[in-house]
Design a protein around this motif. Structure first.
Motif, PDB file in Angstrom:
ATOM      1  N   ILE A   9     -25.425 -24.353  35.750  1.00  0.00           N
ATOM      2  CA  ILE A   9     -26.610 -24.448  34.891  1.00  0.00           C
ATOM      3  C   ILE A   9     -26.257 -24.328  33.408  1.00  0.00           C
ATOM      4  O   ILE A   9     -27.130 -24.175  32.567  1.00  0.00           O
ATOM      5  CB  ILE A   9     -27.665 -23.389  35.272  1.00  0.00           C
ATOM      6  CG1 ILE A   9     -27.104 -21.978  35.113  1.00  0.00           C
ATOM      7  CG2 ILE A   9     -28.164 -23.614  36.689  1.00  0.00           C
ATOM      8  CD1 ILE A   9     -28.145 -20.879  35.399  1.00  0.00           C
ATOM      9  N   GLY A  10     -24.954 -24.401  33.101  1.00  0.00           N
ATOM     10  CA  GLY A  10     -24.521 -24.450  31.710  1.00  0.00           C
ATOM     11  C   GLY A  10     -24.332 -23.112  31.028  1.00  0.00           C
ATOM     12  O   GLY A  10     -24.125 -23.059  29.814  1.00  0.00           O
ATOM     13  N   ASN A  11     -24.352 -22.014  31.788  1.00  0.00           N
ATOM     14  CA  ASN A  11     -24.112 -20.689  31.198  1.00  0.00           C
ATOM     15  C   ASN A  11     -22.604 -20.406  31.211  1.00  0.00           C
ATOM     16  O   ASN A  11     -22.110 -19.578  31.978  1.00  0.00           O
ATOM     17  CB  ASN A  11     -24.860 -19.611  31.998  1.00  0.00           C
ATOM     18  CG  ASN A  11     -26.356 -19.760  31.909  1.00  0.00           C
ATOM     19  OD1 ASN A  11     -26.872 -20.365  30.973  1.00  0.00           O
ATOM     20  ND2 ASN A  11     -27.073 -19.210  32.878  1.00  0.00           N
ATOM     21  N   TYR A  12     -21.880 -21.109  30.352  1.00  0.00           N
ATOM     22  CA  TYR A  12     -20.415 -21.093  30.446  1.00  0.00           C
ATOM     23  C   TYR A  12     -19.792 -19.742  30.105  1.00  0.00           C
ATOM     24  O   TYR A  12     -18.877 -19.275  30.794  1.00  0.00           O
ATOM     25  CB  TYR A  12     -19.835 -22.189  29.556  1.00  0.00           C
ATOM     26  CG  TYR A  12     -20.333 -23.568  29.918  1.00  0.00           C
ATOM     27  CD1 TYR A  12     -20.193 -24.060  31.221  1.00  0.00           C
ATOM     28  CD2 TYR A  12     -20.983 -24.375  28.988  1.00  0.00           C
ATOM     29  CE1 TYR A  12     -20.667 -25.313  31.574  1.00  0.00           C
ATOM     30  CE2 TYR A  12     -21.457 -25.641  29.324  1.00  0.00           C
ATOM     31  CZ  TYR A  12     -21.301 -26.096  30.620  1.00  0.00           C
ATOM     32  OH  TYR A  12     -21.780 -27.335  30.967  1.00  0.00           O
ATOM     33  N   GLN A  13     -20.271 -19.093  29.039  1.00  0.00           N
ATOM     34  CA  GLN A  13     -19.692 -17.812  28.665  1.00  0.00           C
ATOM     35  C   GLN A  13     -19.973 -16.744  29.716  1.00  0.00           C
ATOM     36  O   GLN A  13     -19.123 -15.903  30.014  1.00  0.00           O
ATOM     37  CB  GLN A  13     -20.238 -17.361  27.296  1.00  0.00           C
ATOM     38  CG  GLN A  13     -19.720 -18.171  26.123  1.00  0.00           C
ATOM     39  CD  GLN A  13     -18.199 -18.090  25.975  1.00  0.00           C
ATOM     40  OE1 GLN A  13     -17.550 -17.150  26.431  1.00  0.00           O
ATOM     41  NE2 GLN A  13     -17.627 -19.084  25.317  1.00  0.00           N
ATOM     42  N   ILE A  14     -21.178 -16.783  30.297  1.00  0.00           N
ATOM     43  CA  ILE A  14     -21.504 -15.830  31.358  1.00  0.00           C
ATOM     44  C   ILE A  14     -20.619 -16.086  32.580  1.00  0.00           C
ATOM     45  O   ILE A  14     -20.166 -15.151  33.252  1.00  0.00           O
ATOM     46  CB  ILE A  14     -22.998 -15.930  31.737  1.00  0.00           C
ATOM     47  CG1 ILE A  14     -23.866 -15.557  30.533  1.00  0.00           C
ATOM     48  CG2 ILE A  14     -23.316 -15.017  32.914  1.00  0.00           C
ATOM     49  CD1 ILE A  14     -25.347 -15.718  30.775  1.00  0.00           C
ATOM     50  N   ALA A  15     -20.367 -17.363  32.860  1.00  0.00           N
ATOM     51  CA  ALA A  15     -19.479 -17.707  33.973  1.00  0.00           C
ATOM     52  C   ALA A  15     -18.089 -17.124  33.744  1.00  0.00           C
ATOM     53  O   ALA A  15     -17.483 -16.542  34.659  1.00  0.00           O
ATOM     54  CB  ALA A  15     -19.402 -19.220  34.131  1.00  0.00           C
ATOM     55  N   ILE A  16     -17.576 -17.255  32.520  1.00  0.00           N
ATOM     56  CA  ILE A  16     -16.257 -16.698  32.194  1.00  0.00           C
ATOM     57  C   ILE A  16     -16.251 -15.189  32.404  1.00  0.00           C
ATOM     58  O   ILE A  16     -15.294 -14.617  32.941  1.00  0.00           O
ATOM     59  CB  ILE A  16     -15.860 -17.056  30.747  1.00  0.00           C
ATOM     60  CG1 ILE A  16     -15.505 -18.551  30.652  1.00  0.00           C
ATOM     61  CG2 ILE A  16     -14.686 -16.206  30.278  1.00  0.00           C
ATOM     62  CD1 ILE A  16     -15.201 -19.021  29.252  1.00  0.00           C
TER      63      ILE A  16
END
Length: 513
Positions: A300-307
């Motif tokens: 869903i595009g939450n890249y920093q949270i994914a990291i």
């Protein structure tokens, strides 16, 4: 709001006040206090006791080291003893030194319920506590104490913070050890109330455990049925079975995790994130739930949270290649090529065949493309030893160890006393499995600088690889002393633990012989 969410919210407030110094301080025994100060005669008594213990248990380490480790633990135990008072038992050090991986305290009303205390000194954002599988098995809670001052022989007073606690039912660990930071703990003010539920007779406690086992066994058929539906792609039926399992046992992290897998497969990423978060709330060290939640955030595009989720999964379990591979994918997407390269290389280092599978050939292509760029971008002056060393380092990061060694050779040819070139060439030899060559390079670095602590540490590892256990222990002792002198306490503690393990192994080898 459930009690875990409440205590997490209170912990967040506590951390803000801990940073600003606005803490609750109560000197009345058995009353809650975030801060405990130990000084004067009380500290003197603790010191005297710890020196006695140090003399008694000095077989595996220098007396001073044993004293400091004892005092660190004893300070933490004093905090818990003051806060819980008659609610818990005293420790019998004549029978059981330092807990020895068992319980530091037990409840006065129920000796089956153990309490383990962990004391650490360090900065709020970096301090971590660790716990073993045996400690998880034998205790109801792990209580964590943060020591403001560095522990030594001469400190006149210690400011000790009740950093928080973790119920062991939230820690799913069958083998090995796991570590956690202060932000993962529950607020210490809830410790007494949590332990009150166990203040029953021993027979009642056994009955309580049997009831929990019964509940888990009741939910198992629905969980198994859900797994079968999921494997067949019958997702609606799988969700229905998992929900039935939850009705019988809503404190099982695995059920929420599997619900997350189904919803992720259906493309309902927000619901999957909710499921994974519920699993993590129950088991704060559920690395697979962090990894899967990271995948959902990525979708869903939450890249920093994914990291952040992948990073947490790595902290909990640094031995799974998939965690690094997933984080590398996000870093690559964000244009962080160096970070992606490091993670892809780590994934391949853990699983050398990882990049050869059809699914993950993108890793090999990514590294190859960046390696070609590296060769084109870096133009080195023929007399620039630093340039060759830097390019060698980058090549090693890309997994091109032979190319790295060629660059380090050139750097040493230009500057025969280039200590870092010897050290990094030793690392490259080690990664290639050429341990004798690695030892030669680390030895050369040490001859140039006898205080090159990392060279001692890595030479110790290399010596272990060629079955020179005694040589490895000697190098680790030297590294430990240098880490201590440099104030690198975390590294010092880690290597001391490893020395003890190796010395025990060596003594067993002698007995077996």
């Amino acid at each position: 709001m459930d009690w875990i969410t409440l205590l997490r919210s209170l912990q967040s407030d506590f951390l803000k006040r801990l940073t600003s110094g606005c803490l609750l301080h109560c000197e009345i025994e058995s009353q809650h206090s975030e801060l405990t100060i130990i000084s004067g005669d009380r500290l003197k008594t603790l010191r005297e006791f710890c020196w006695l213990m140090a003399e008694k248990y000095k077989r595996t380490s220098p007396v001073r080291d044993v004293f400091i480790n004892n005092l660190k633990g004893k300070l933490g135990e004093e905090v818990v003893k003051e806060r819980l008072a008659d609610f818990i038992t005293e420790i019998d050090y004549e029978k059981r030194f330092g807990g020895d991986g068992k319980s530091d305290f037990t409840l006065t009303a129920n000796s089956l319920v153990g309490v383990e205390v962990k004391s650490r000194h360090g900065s709020i954002d970096r301090v971590r506590w660790s716990v073993s599988a045996e400690e998880v098995e034998k205790n109801a809670v792990i209580v964590c104490i943060l020591i403001q001052e560095e522990v030594n022989e001469a400190q006149s007073a210690y400011h000790l913070f009740l950093a928080g606690f973790l119920p062991t039912q939230m820690i799913k660990l069958k083998t090995g050890k796991i570590s956690f930071g202060i932000n993962q703990l529950l607020y210490g003010g809830g410790l007494f109330s949590y332990l009150e539920q166990f203040q029953v007779s021993q027979n009642s406690h056994k009955s309580y455990l049997s009831q929990n086992q019964f509940i888990k066994s009741e939910s198992t058929p629905y969980l198994t049925l859900g797994d079968e539906y999921f494997q067949k792609g019958e997702y609606a039926a799988a969700i229905n079975s998992y929900n039935q399992a939850l009705q019988l046992n809503n404190h099982d992290a695995e059920i929420y995790y599997k619900l997350g897998l189904v919803n992720y497969q259906l493309g309902d990423y927000h619901t999957a994130i909710t499921n994974y978060s519920q699993a993590i709330t129950i088991n704060i060290n559920y690395d697979k739930a962090y990894n899967q939640r990271g995948l959902a955030h990525y979708q869903i595009g939450n890249y920093q949270i994914a990291i952040e989720d992948y990073t947490q999964a790595i902290r909990i379990n640094p031995h799974l290649a998939i965690h690094y591979k997933n984080r590398a994918d996000v870093r690559s997407h964000l244009g962080d090529n160096q970070g992606a390269i490091e993670d892809y290389n780590q994934a391949i280092k853990i699983n050398p065949h990882y990049a050869t599978t059809q699914k993950n050939k993108q890793i090999a292509r990514y590294l190859l493309d960046n390696q070609q760029q590296l060769k084109q971008v870096i133009n080195i002056d023929p007399d620039d030893a630093i340039g060759y060393k830097n390019r060698g380092y980058n090549r090693a990061e890309l997994g091109d160890y032979q190319g790295a060694i060629a660059d380090y050779n050139q750097a040493i040819k230009i500057n025969p006393d280039y200590i870092d070139a010897y050290y990094y060439r030793g690392n490259a030899h080690y990664d290639l499995g050429k341990y004798e060559a690695a030892i030669t390079d680390y030895t050369q670095a040490i001859q140039i600088n006898s205080h090159y602590v990392d060279a001692y540490y890595n030479r110790g590892n290399s010596r272990l690889e060629i079955a020179d256990k005694q040589g490895g222990i000697e190098d680790f002792h030297k590294a430990a002393n240098l880490y201590w002198q440099e104030g690198k306490l975390a590294k010092y503690k880690d290597i001391q633990a490893r020395i003890i393990e190796l010395e025990i192994e060596a003594s067993l080898d002698i007995l077996n012989f």
